[in-house]
Design an enzyme around this catalytic site. Structure first.
Site, PDB file in Angstrom:
ATOM      1  CE  LYS A  39      -1.116  -0.774   4.843  1.00  0.00           C
ATOM      2  NZ  LYS A  39      -2.145  -1.089   5.821  1.00  0.00           N
ATOM      3  CG  HIS A  41       5.374   0.052  -3.774  1.00  0.00           C
ATOM      4  ND1 HIS A  41       5.475  -1.192  -3.199  1.00  0.00           N
ATOM      5  CD2 HIS A  41       6.643   0.504  -3.940  1.00  0.00           C
ATOM      6  CE1 HIS A  41       6.747  -1.499  -3.038  1.00  0.00           C
ATOM      7  NE2 HIS A  41       7.479  -0.489  -3.461  1.00  0.00           N
ATOM      8  CD  GLN A  65      18.309  -0.792  -5.564  1.00  0.00           C
ATOM      9  OE1 GLN A  65      18.041  -0.239  -6.626  1.00  0.00           O
ATOM     10  NE2 GLN A  65      17.584  -0.577  -4.466  1.00  0.00           N
ATOM     11  CB  SER A 189       8.882  -2.717   4.144  1.00  0.00           C
ATOM     12  OG  SER A 189       9.983  -3.383   3.561  1.00  0.00           O
TER      13      SER A 189
HETATM   14  O1  PAF Z   1      13.108   2.017  -3.443  1.00  0.00           O
HETATM   15  C1  PAF Z   1      13.224   1.147  -4.325  1.00  0.00           C
HETATM   16  O2  PAF Z   1      12.365   0.296  -4.514  1.00  0.00           O
HETATM   17  C2  PAF Z   1      14.476   1.138  -5.187  1.00  0.00           C
HETATM   18  O3  PAF Z   1      15.594   1.498  -4.467  1.00  0.00           O
HETATM   19  C3  PAF Z   1      14.338   1.988  -6.457  1.00  0.00           C
HETATM   20  C4  PAF Z   1      14.168   3.467  -6.120  1.00  0.00           C
HETATM   21  C5  PAF Z   1      13.156   1.514  -7.283  1.00  0.00           C
HETATM   22  C6  PAF Z   1      15.600   1.864  -7.320  1.00  0.00           C
HETATM   23  O4  PAF Z   1      15.800   0.552  -7.718  1.00  0.00           O
END
Ligand code: PAF
Length: 283
Positions: A39, A41, A65, A189
Protein backbone atom coordinates in the site's frame (compact mmCIF):
# COMPACT_ATOMS: atom_id res chain seq x y z
CA UNK A 1 -10.92 -5.01 -12.31
CA UNK A 2 -8.82 -3.36 -15.04
CA UNK A 3 -5.08 -3.66 -15.60
CA UNK A 4 -3.01 -0.61 -16.59
CA UNK A 5 -3.49 0.25 -20.28
CA UNK A 6 0.05 -0.53 -21.38
CA UNK A 7 2.76 -2.92 -20.28
CA UNK A 8 6.12 -2.28 -21.92
CA UNK A 9 9.13 -4.52 -21.48
CA UNK A 10 11.93 -2.72 -23.31
CA UNK A 11 13.22 0.79 -23.58
CA UNK A 12 12.33 1.14 -27.27
CA UNK A 13 8.70 0.42 -26.41
CA UNK A 14 8.88 2.85 -23.51
CA UNK A 15 10.40 5.60 -25.64
CA UNK A 16 7.70 5.18 -28.30
CA UNK A 17 4.98 5.39 -25.65
CA UNK A 18 6.52 8.44 -23.97
CA UNK A 19 7.00 10.14 -27.37
CA UNK A 20 3.27 9.75 -28.03
CA UNK A 21 2.41 11.19 -24.59
CA UNK A 22 4.76 14.13 -25.04
CA UNK A 23 3.43 14.78 -28.56
CA UNK A 24 0.04 15.34 -26.92
CA UNK A 25 1.65 17.82 -24.50
CA UNK A 26 1.29 15.53 -21.46
CA UNK A 27 3.57 15.65 -18.43
CA UNK A 28 5.02 12.30 -17.34
CA UNK A 29 5.52 11.07 -13.79
CA UNK A 30 7.47 7.94 -12.91
CA UNK A 31 7.06 5.78 -9.81
CA UNK A 32 10.20 3.59 -9.72
CA UNK A 33 9.71 0.34 -7.78
CA UNK A 34 11.25 -3.09 -7.38
CA UNK A 35 7.80 -4.69 -7.41
CA UNK A 36 6.23 -6.72 -4.57
CA UNK A 37 3.92 -3.75 -4.41
CA UNK A 38 2.22 -2.84 -1.14
CA UNK A 39 0.00 0.00 0.00
CA UNK A 40 2.99 2.34 0.37
CA UNK A 41 3.74 1.98 -3.36
CA UNK A 42 0.07 2.40 -4.26
CA UNK A 43 -0.10 5.66 -2.33
CA UNK A 44 2.90 6.90 -4.38
CA UNK A 45 1.02 5.98 -7.58
CA UNK A 46 -2.06 7.87 -6.32
CA UNK A 47 0.03 10.93 -5.47
CA UNK A 48 1.72 10.85 -8.86
CA UNK A 49 -1.69 10.65 -10.52
CA UNK A 50 -2.46 14.05 -8.97
CA UNK A 51 0.78 15.64 -10.27
CA UNK A 52 1.40 14.27 -13.75
CA UNK A 53 -0.88 13.82 -16.76
CA UNK A 54 0.56 10.34 -17.37
CA UNK A 55 1.74 8.00 -14.61
CA UNK A 56 4.33 5.34 -15.36
CA UNK A 57 5.24 2.65 -12.80
CA UNK A 58 8.52 0.80 -13.30
CA UNK A 59 9.17 -2.64 -11.82
CA UNK A 60 12.79 -3.79 -11.82
CA UNK A 61 14.71 -5.57 -9.07
CA UNK A 62 17.96 -3.71 -9.59
CA UNK A 63 20.96 -6.03 -9.02
CA UNK A 64 23.52 -3.23 -8.70
CA UNK A 65 22.05 -1.90 -5.45
CA UNK A 66 22.35 -5.24 -3.62
CA UNK A 67 25.59 -6.23 -1.88
CA UNK A 68 27.09 -9.71 -2.37
CA UNK A 69 25.55 -11.02 0.87
CA UNK A 70 22.16 -9.34 0.47
CA UNK A 71 18.82 -10.76 -0.61
CA UNK A 72 18.82 -10.08 -4.39
CA UNK A 73 17.95 -13.70 -5.30
CA UNK A 74 15.38 -14.01 -2.53
CA UNK A 75 13.84 -10.57 -3.07
CA UNK A 76 10.07 -11.09 -3.56
CA UNK A 77 8.91 -11.06 -7.19
CA UNK A 78 5.21 -11.21 -8.08
CA UNK A 79 4.45 -9.69 -11.47
CA UNK A 80 0.86 -10.95 -11.67
CA UNK A 81 0.13 -9.67 -8.16
CA UNK A 82 1.75 -6.32 -8.96
CA UNK A 83 -0.31 -5.83 -12.13
CA UNK A 84 -3.47 -6.74 -10.23
CA UNK A 85 -2.54 -4.27 -7.48
CA UNK A 86 -2.14 -1.52 -10.07
CA UNK A 87 -5.63 -2.09 -11.44
CA UNK A 88 -7.89 0.88 -10.77
CA UNK A 89 -4.95 3.11 -9.81
CA UNK A 90 -3.91 6.14 -11.89
CA UNK A 91 -1.10 4.07 -13.53
CA UNK A 92 -1.28 4.54 -17.30
CA UNK A 93 1.58 2.17 -18.05
CA UNK A 94 3.97 -0.25 -16.39
CA UNK A 95 7.58 -0.64 -17.53
CA UNK A 96 8.99 -4.08 -16.70
CA UNK A 97 12.44 -4.28 -18.28
CA UNK A 98 14.71 -7.29 -17.97
CA UNK A 99 18.31 -7.09 -16.83
CA UNK A 100 19.74 -6.88 -20.38
CA UNK A 101 17.44 -3.99 -21.23
CA UNK A 102 18.72 -2.01 -18.24
CA UNK A 103 22.31 -3.23 -18.32
CA UNK A 104 23.18 -4.31 -21.87
CA UNK A 105 26.54 -5.94 -22.55
CA UNK A 106 29.27 -3.35 -22.14
CA UNK A 107 27.32 -1.19 -19.67
CA UNK A 108 30.06 0.36 -17.54
CA UNK A 109 28.88 3.60 -15.94
CA UNK A 110 27.92 4.44 -12.37
CA UNK A 111 26.76 7.59 -10.61
CA UNK A 112 28.39 8.15 -7.25
CA UNK A 113 26.80 10.66 -4.89
CA UNK A 114 29.15 11.95 -2.17
CA UNK A 115 28.92 12.41 1.60
CA UNK A 116 25.15 12.15 1.91
CA UNK A 117 25.33 8.65 0.43
CA UNK A 118 28.28 7.49 2.52
CA UNK A 119 26.73 7.69 5.98
CA UNK A 120 24.01 5.57 7.67
CA UNK A 121 22.74 3.12 5.00
CA UNK A 122 25.80 3.87 2.86
CA UNK A 123 28.12 2.87 5.70
CA UNK A 124 26.20 -0.37 6.31
CA UNK A 125 25.69 -1.14 2.60
CA UNK A 126 28.75 0.05 0.61
CA UNK A 127 27.92 0.78 -3.03
CA UNK A 128 24.16 0.57 -2.45
CA UNK A 129 23.43 4.19 -3.36
CA UNK A 130 25.68 4.07 -6.46
CA UNK A 131 23.33 1.37 -7.76
CA UNK A 132 20.23 3.33 -6.74
CA UNK A 133 21.44 6.64 -8.22
CA UNK A 134 22.47 5.02 -11.49
CA UNK A 135 19.21 3.13 -12.06
CA UNK A 136 17.04 6.07 -11.01
CA UNK A 137 18.88 8.45 -13.36
CA UNK A 138 18.48 5.93 -16.18
CA UNK A 139 14.75 5.53 -15.50
CA UNK A 140 14.13 9.28 -15.28
CA UNK A 141 16.04 9.95 -18.49
CA UNK A 142 14.53 7.05 -20.45
CA UNK A 143 11.00 8.03 -19.41
CA UNK A 144 11.77 11.76 -19.96
CA UNK A 145 9.98 12.12 -16.65
CA UNK A 146 8.82 15.53 -15.45
CA UNK A 147 8.19 14.08 -11.96
CA UNK A 148 9.57 11.13 -10.01
CA UNK A 149 8.39 10.05 -6.57
CA UNK A 150 10.05 8.09 -3.75
CA UNK A 151 8.72 7.09 -0.34
CA UNK A 152 9.99 8.77 2.81
CA UNK A 153 10.30 5.30 4.34
CA UNK A 154 13.65 5.16 2.50
CA UNK A 155 14.44 8.68 3.67
CA UNK A 156 18.15 8.64 2.86
CA UNK A 157 17.39 7.29 -0.63
CA UNK A 158 15.04 10.24 -1.18
CA UNK A 159 17.76 12.70 -0.02
CA UNK A 160 20.42 11.05 -2.20
CA UNK A 161 18.16 11.16 -5.27
CA UNK A 162 17.28 14.82 -4.66
CA UNK A 163 20.99 15.61 -4.36
CA UNK A 164 21.84 13.67 -7.53
CA UNK A 165 19.03 15.31 -9.53
CA UNK A 166 20.17 18.77 -8.41
CA UNK A 167 23.88 18.12 -9.07
CA UNK A 168 23.21 16.74 -12.56
CA UNK A 169 20.58 19.40 -13.44
CA UNK A 170 18.13 16.62 -14.27
CA UNK A 171 14.98 18.30 -15.64
CA UNK A 172 12.73 16.52 -13.14
CA UNK A 173 10.87 17.42 -9.95
CA UNK A 174 11.53 14.88 -7.19
CA UNK A 175 8.54 14.30 -4.90
CA UNK A 176 8.53 12.55 -1.51
CA UNK A 177 5.63 10.34 -0.40
CA UNK A 178 4.56 10.01 3.23
CA UNK A 179 5.32 6.63 4.84
CA UNK A 180 2.32 4.31 5.00
CA UNK A 181 2.16 2.28 8.23
CA UNK A 182 0.38 -0.73 9.63
CA UNK A 183 -1.89 -0.17 12.65
CA UNK A 184 0.97 -0.89 15.08
CA UNK A 185 3.29 1.62 13.38
CA UNK A 186 5.37 -0.78 11.28
CA UNK A 187 6.24 0.96 7.99
CA UNK A 188 4.86 -0.86 4.92
CA UNK A 189 7.71 -2.66 3.15
CA UNK A 190 8.09 -5.46 0.63
CA UNK A 191 10.33 -7.22 3.14
CA UNK A 192 7.58 -7.37 5.81
CA UNK A 193 6.31 -10.51 4.10
CA UNK A 194 9.41 -12.34 5.42
CA UNK A 195 8.07 -12.16 9.00
CA UNK A 196 6.25 -15.09 10.59
CA UNK A 197 3.51 -14.80 13.21
CA UNK A 198 6.05 -14.77 16.04
CA UNK A 199 8.38 -12.12 14.62
CA UNK A 200 5.79 -9.81 13.01
CA UNK A 201 4.51 -8.20 16.27
CA UNK A 202 8.10 -7.58 17.40
CA UNK A 203 8.80 -5.60 14.21
CA UNK A 204 6.71 -2.68 15.50
CA UNK A 205 9.39 -2.16 18.18
CA UNK A 206 11.53 -0.22 15.70
CA UNK A 207 8.94 2.49 15.10
CA UNK A 208 8.07 2.59 18.81
CA UNK A 209 11.71 3.21 19.72
CA UNK A 210 11.96 6.04 17.17
CA UNK A 211 8.76 7.67 18.43
CA UNK A 212 10.13 7.56 21.99
CA UNK A 213 13.43 8.94 20.70
CA UNK A 214 11.72 12.00 19.22
CA UNK A 215 10.01 12.63 22.56
CA UNK A 216 13.27 12.21 24.49
CA UNK A 217 15.09 14.64 22.18
CA UNK A 218 12.29 17.20 22.41
CA UNK A 219 12.44 16.86 26.20
CA UNK A 220 16.11 17.80 26.07
CA UNK A 221 17.77 14.42 26.64
CA UNK A 222 21.33 14.39 25.35
CA UNK A 223 21.50 12.96 21.78
CA UNK A 224 24.02 10.22 22.57
CA UNK A 225 22.09 9.06 25.65
CA UNK A 226 18.77 9.19 23.78
CA UNK A 227 20.15 7.10 20.87
CA UNK A 228 21.62 4.55 23.30
CA UNK A 229 18.23 4.27 25.02
CA UNK A 230 16.50 3.76 21.65
CA UNK A 231 19.01 1.07 20.67
CA UNK A 232 18.37 -0.76 23.95
CA UNK A 233 14.63 -0.51 23.40
CA UNK A 234 14.94 -2.05 19.89
CA UNK A 235 16.98 -4.95 21.27
CA UNK A 236 14.51 -5.44 24.13
CA UNK A 237 11.69 -5.65 21.54
CA UNK A 238 13.38 -8.80 20.20
CA UNK A 239 15.61 -7.47 17.39
CA UNK A 240 18.88 -9.41 17.00
CA UNK A 241 21.07 -6.40 16.25
CA UNK A 242 21.01 -2.68 15.55
CA UNK A 243 23.03 -1.20 12.66
CA UNK A 244 22.47 2.41 13.72
CA UNK A 245 20.22 4.83 15.54
CA UNK A 246 20.91 8.41 14.46
CA UNK A 247 19.72 11.95 14.90
CA UNK A 248 20.55 13.76 11.67
CA UNK A 249 20.11 17.02 9.81
CA UNK A 250 16.97 16.44 7.73
CA UNK A 251 18.62 17.74 4.55
CA UNK A 252 22.28 16.69 4.67
CA UNK A 253 21.88 13.75 7.08
CA UNK A 254 25.01 14.92 8.91
CA UNK A 255 24.86 14.15 12.65
CA UNK A 256 22.73 16.71 14.50
CA UNK A 257 24.30 17.40 17.86
CA UNK A 258 22.15 20.39 18.82
CA UNK A 259 18.58 19.48 17.83
CA UNK A 260 16.37 22.49 17.26
CA UNK A 261 19.08 24.43 15.43
CA UNK A 262 18.05 22.80 12.13
CA UNK A 263 15.17 20.54 11.00
CA UNK A 264 16.09 17.03 12.12
CA UNK A 265 15.27 13.42 11.37
CA UNK A 266 15.70 10.31 13.51
CA UNK A 267 16.67 7.18 11.61
CA UNK A 268 17.40 3.56 12.50
CA UNK A 269 18.23 0.20 10.94
CA UNK A 270 18.02 -3.11 12.76
CA UNK A 271 17.71 -6.83 12.09
CA UNK A 272 14.86 -9.10 13.15
CA UNK A 273 14.23 -12.68 12.01
CA UNK A 274 16.93 -12.30 9.31
CA UNK A 275 15.24 -9.17 7.93
CA UNK A 276 16.95 -5.79 7.88
CA UNK A 277 14.37 -3.10 8.66
CA UNK A 278 14.79 0.66 8.39
CA UNK A 279 12.54 3.44 9.60
CA UNK A 280 12.67 7.18 10.30
CA UNK A 281 10.61 10.05 11.67
CA UNK A 282 10.77 13.84 11.52
CA UNK A 283 12.06 15.47 14.64
O1 PAF B 1 13.11 2.02 -3.44
C1 PAF B 1 13.22 1.15 -4.32
O2 PAF B 1 12.37 0.30 -4.51
C2 PAF B 1 14.48 1.14 -5.19
O3 PAF B 1 15.59 1.50 -4.47
C3 PAF B 1 14.34 1.99 -6.46
C4 PAF B 1 14.17 3.47 -6.12
C5 PAF B 1 13.16 1.51 -7.28
C6 PAF B 1 15.60 1.86 -7.32
O4 PAF B 1 15.80 0.55 -7.72
Amino acid sequence: MSIPAAIVRDRTGLQTLVDSWKADGATVGIVPTMGALHKGHLSLVDTMGRHADKTLVSIFVNPTQFGPNEDFDAYPRDEAGDLAALADTPADAVYIPDRRDMYPDGFDTAIRVGAIADRLEGASRPGHFDGVATIVAKLILTARADYAIFGEKDYQQLCVIRHMAADLNLPVTILGGTTVREDDGLASSSRNRYFDTESRPKAAGLNRALRDLTVDIRNGLDVTAACAKAEQSILSAGFASVDYVAVADAETLAPLTTPGARPGRVLAAARLHGVRLIDNLPL
